[in-house]
Design a protein around this motif. Structure first.
Motif, PDB file in Angstrom:
ATOM      1  N   GLY A  31       0.668  -1.169   0.240  1.00 24.49           N
ATOM      2  CA  GLY A  31      -0.025   0.109  -0.072  1.00 24.49           C
ATOM      3  C   GLY A  31       0.736   1.334  -0.078  1.00 24.49           C
ATOM      4  O   GLY A  31       0.138   2.265  -0.024  1.00 24.49           O
ATOM      5  N   ASN A  32       2.239   1.088  -0.166  1.00 24.39           N
ATOM      6  CA  ASN A  32       2.947   2.334  -0.003  1.00 24.39           C
ATOM      7  C   ASN A  32       3.702   2.712  -1.186  1.00 24.39           C
ATOM      8  O   ASN A  32       4.380   1.816  -1.891  1.00 24.39           O
ATOM      9  N   ALA A  33       3.756   3.884  -1.419  1.00 21.37           N
ATOM     10  CA  ALA A  33       4.872   4.320  -2.354  1.00 21.37           C
ATOM     11  C   ALA A  33       6.310   3.991  -1.974  1.00 21.37           C
ATOM     12  O   ALA A  33       6.578   4.068  -0.834  1.00 21.37           O
ATOM     13  N   MET A  34       7.124   3.865  -2.958  1.00 21.92           N
ATOM     14  CA  MET A  34       8.460   3.395  -2.552  1.00 21.92           C
ATOM     15  C   MET A  34       9.368   4.227  -3.577  1.00 21.92           C
ATOM     16  O   MET A  34       9.005   4.318  -4.857  1.00 21.92           O
ATOM     17  N   SER A  35      10.346   4.734  -3.037  1.00 18.31           N
ATOM     18  CA  SER A  35      11.307   5.645  -3.959  1.00 18.31           C
ATOM     19  C   SER A  35      12.887   5.126  -3.852  1.00 18.31           C
ATOM     20  O   SER A  35      13.001   4.615  -3.010  1.00 18.31           O
ATOM     21  N   TRP A  36      13.602   5.447  -4.923  1.00 18.88           N
ATOM     22  CA  TRP A  36      14.889   5.400  -4.939  1.00 18.88           C
ATOM     23  C   TRP A  36      15.453   6.763  -4.875  1.00 18.88           C
ATOM     24  O   TRP A  36      15.013   7.750  -5.778  1.00 18.88           O
ATOM     25  N   TYR A  37      16.594   6.891  -3.900  1.00 19.14           N
ATOM     26  CA  TYR A  37      17.390   8.125  -4.059  1.00 19.14           C
ATOM     27  C   TYR A  37      19.050   7.830  -4.347  1.00 19.14           C
ATOM     28  O   TYR A  37      19.291   6.613  -4.058  1.00 19.14           O
ATOM     29  N   ARG A  38      19.504   8.768  -4.445  1.00 16.23           N
ATOM     30  CA  ARG A  38      21.045   8.487  -4.804  1.00 16.23           C
ATOM     31  C   ARG A  38      21.849   9.835  -4.155  1.00 16.23           C
ATOM     32  O   ARG A  38      21.409  10.742  -4.080  1.00 16.23           O
ATOM     33  N   GLN A  39      22.917   9.470  -3.688  1.00 10.51           N
ATOM     34  CA  GLN A  39      23.607  10.659  -3.071  1.00 10.51           C
ATOM     35  C   GLN A  39      25.043  10.418  -3.454  1.00 10.51           C
ATOM     36  O   GLN A  39      25.759   9.372  -3.148  1.00 10.51           O
ATOM     37  N   ALA A  40      25.472  11.304  -4.369  1.00 10.72           N
ATOM     38  CA  ALA A  40      26.778  11.296  -5.090  1.00 10.72           C
ATOM     39  C   ALA A  40      27.974  11.993  -3.889  1.00 10.72           C
ATOM     40  O   ALA A  40      27.467  12.629  -3.003  1.00 10.72           O
ATOM     41  N   PRO A  41      28.854  11.442  -4.085  1.00 13.59           N
ATOM     42  CA  PRO A  41      30.175  12.068  -3.082  1.00 13.59           C
ATOM     43  C   PRO A  41      30.199  13.590  -2.985  1.00 13.59           C
ATOM     44  O   PRO A  41      30.180  14.213  -3.871  1.00 13.59           O
ATOM     45  N   ILE A  51       7.863   4.690  -7.414  1.00  9.34           N
ATOM     46  CA  ILE A  51       6.598   3.741  -7.771  1.00  9.34           C
ATOM     47  C   ILE A  51       5.651   3.834  -6.776  1.00  9.34           C
ATOM     48  O   ILE A  51       5.869   3.708  -5.661  1.00  9.34           O
ATOM     49  N   SER A  52       4.346   3.987  -7.117  1.00  9.99           N
ATOM     50  CA  SER A  52       3.255   4.356  -6.168  1.00  9.99           C
ATOM     51  C   SER A  52       2.636   2.840  -5.989  1.00  9.99           C
ATOM     52  O   SER A  52       2.872   1.748  -6.766  1.00  9.99           O
ATOM     53  N   SER A  53       1.691   2.741  -5.134  1.00 15.82           N
ATOM     54  CA  SER A  53       0.963   1.472  -4.800  1.00 15.82           C
ATOM     55  C   SER A  53       0.345   0.960  -6.056  1.00 15.82           C
ATOM     56  O   SER A  53       0.121  -0.176  -6.611  1.00 15.82           O
ATOM     57  N   ASP A  54      -0.241   1.701  -7.193  1.00 16.86           N
ATOM     58  CA  ASP A  54      -0.758   1.393  -8.271  1.00 16.86           C
ATOM     59  C   ASP A  54       0.160   1.084  -9.433  1.00 16.86           C
ATOM     60  O   ASP A  54      -0.247   0.789 -10.489  1.00 16.86           O
ATOM     61  N   HIS A  55       1.420   0.994  -9.125  1.00 16.95           N
ATOM     62  CA  HIS A  55       2.656   0.789 -10.021  1.00 16.95           C
ATOM     63  C   HIS A  55       2.826   2.044 -11.052  1.00 16.95           C
ATOM     64  O   HIS A  55       3.655   1.937 -12.033  1.00 16.95           O
ATOM     65  N   SER A  56       2.209   3.155 -10.822  1.00 12.99           N
ATOM     66  CA  SER A  56       2.789   4.193 -11.718  1.00 12.99           C
ATOM     67  C   SER A  56       3.758   4.802 -11.108  1.00 12.99           C
ATOM     68  O   SER A  56       4.287   4.672  -9.914  1.00 12.99           O
ATOM     69  N   THR A  57       4.699   5.358 -12.068  1.00 17.96           N
ATOM     70  CA  THR A  57       6.160   5.608 -11.689  1.00 17.96           C
ATOM     71  C   THR A  57       6.461   6.961 -12.316  1.00 17.96           C
ATOM     72  O   THR A  57       5.920   7.585 -13.227  1.00 17.96           O
ATOM     73  N   SER A  58       7.579   7.656 -11.715  1.00 17.06           N
ATOM     74  CA  SER A  58       8.096   8.786 -11.909  1.00 17.06           C
ATOM     75  C   SER A  58       9.499   8.877 -11.810  1.00 17.06           C
ATOM     76  O   SER A  58      10.134   8.041 -10.920  1.00 17.06           O
ATOM     77  N   TYR A  59      10.086   9.781 -12.673  1.00 20.49           N
ATOM     78  CA  TYR A  59      11.737   9.805 -12.794  1.00 20.49           C
ATOM     79  C   TYR A  59      12.338  11.124 -12.748  1.00 20.49           C
ATOM     80  O   TYR A  59      11.591  11.962 -13.225  1.00 20.49           O
TER      81      TYR A  59
END
Length: 115
Positions: A31-41, A51-59
């Motif tokens: 039921g939760n949206a999940m995200s990827w983050y990155r941290q460069a040096p 990605i949301s719970s309904d599988h919609s995505t954004s980048y």
């Protein structure tokens, strides 16, 4: 308690591909949206994909067309497929979810893009 565990990082040459995984604990996952983050040096942590719970995505614009986020609710896991990798994709990649009002982060997995 929510736990997120990333894996799949490593050293890859420019133009190569890598797939990251983030395994989540608890029944909140589907039921939760999940995200990827990155941290460069030496830089702040930036949002890469969601990605949301309904599988919609954004980048973010910097990865659009090269990265794909997906989720497998049966495995409580999200993925980040990365292709055409560039040196500027180097950094520590974190997954995140929010169970209001608390944001949960994994420990991160390091990706190095270098020849």
């Amino acid at each position: 308690q929510v736990q997120l565990v990333e894996s799949g990082g490593g050293l890859v040459q420019p133009g190569g591909s890598l797939t990251l995984s983030c395994a989540a604990s608890g029944s909140i996952f589907s039921g939760n949206a999940m995200s990827w983050y990155r941290q460069a040096p030496g830089k702040q942590r930036d949002l890469v994909a969601t990605i949301s719970s309904d599988h919609s995505t954004s980048y973010s614009d910097s990865v659009k067309g090269r990265f794909t986020i997906s989720r497998d609710n049966a495995k409580n896991t999200i993925y980040l497929q990365m292709s055409s990798l560039k040196p500027e994709d180097t950094g520590v990649y974190y997954c995140k979810t929010t169970v209001w009002p608390i944001a949960y982060w994994g420990q991160g997995t390091r990706v190095t893009v270098s020849s």
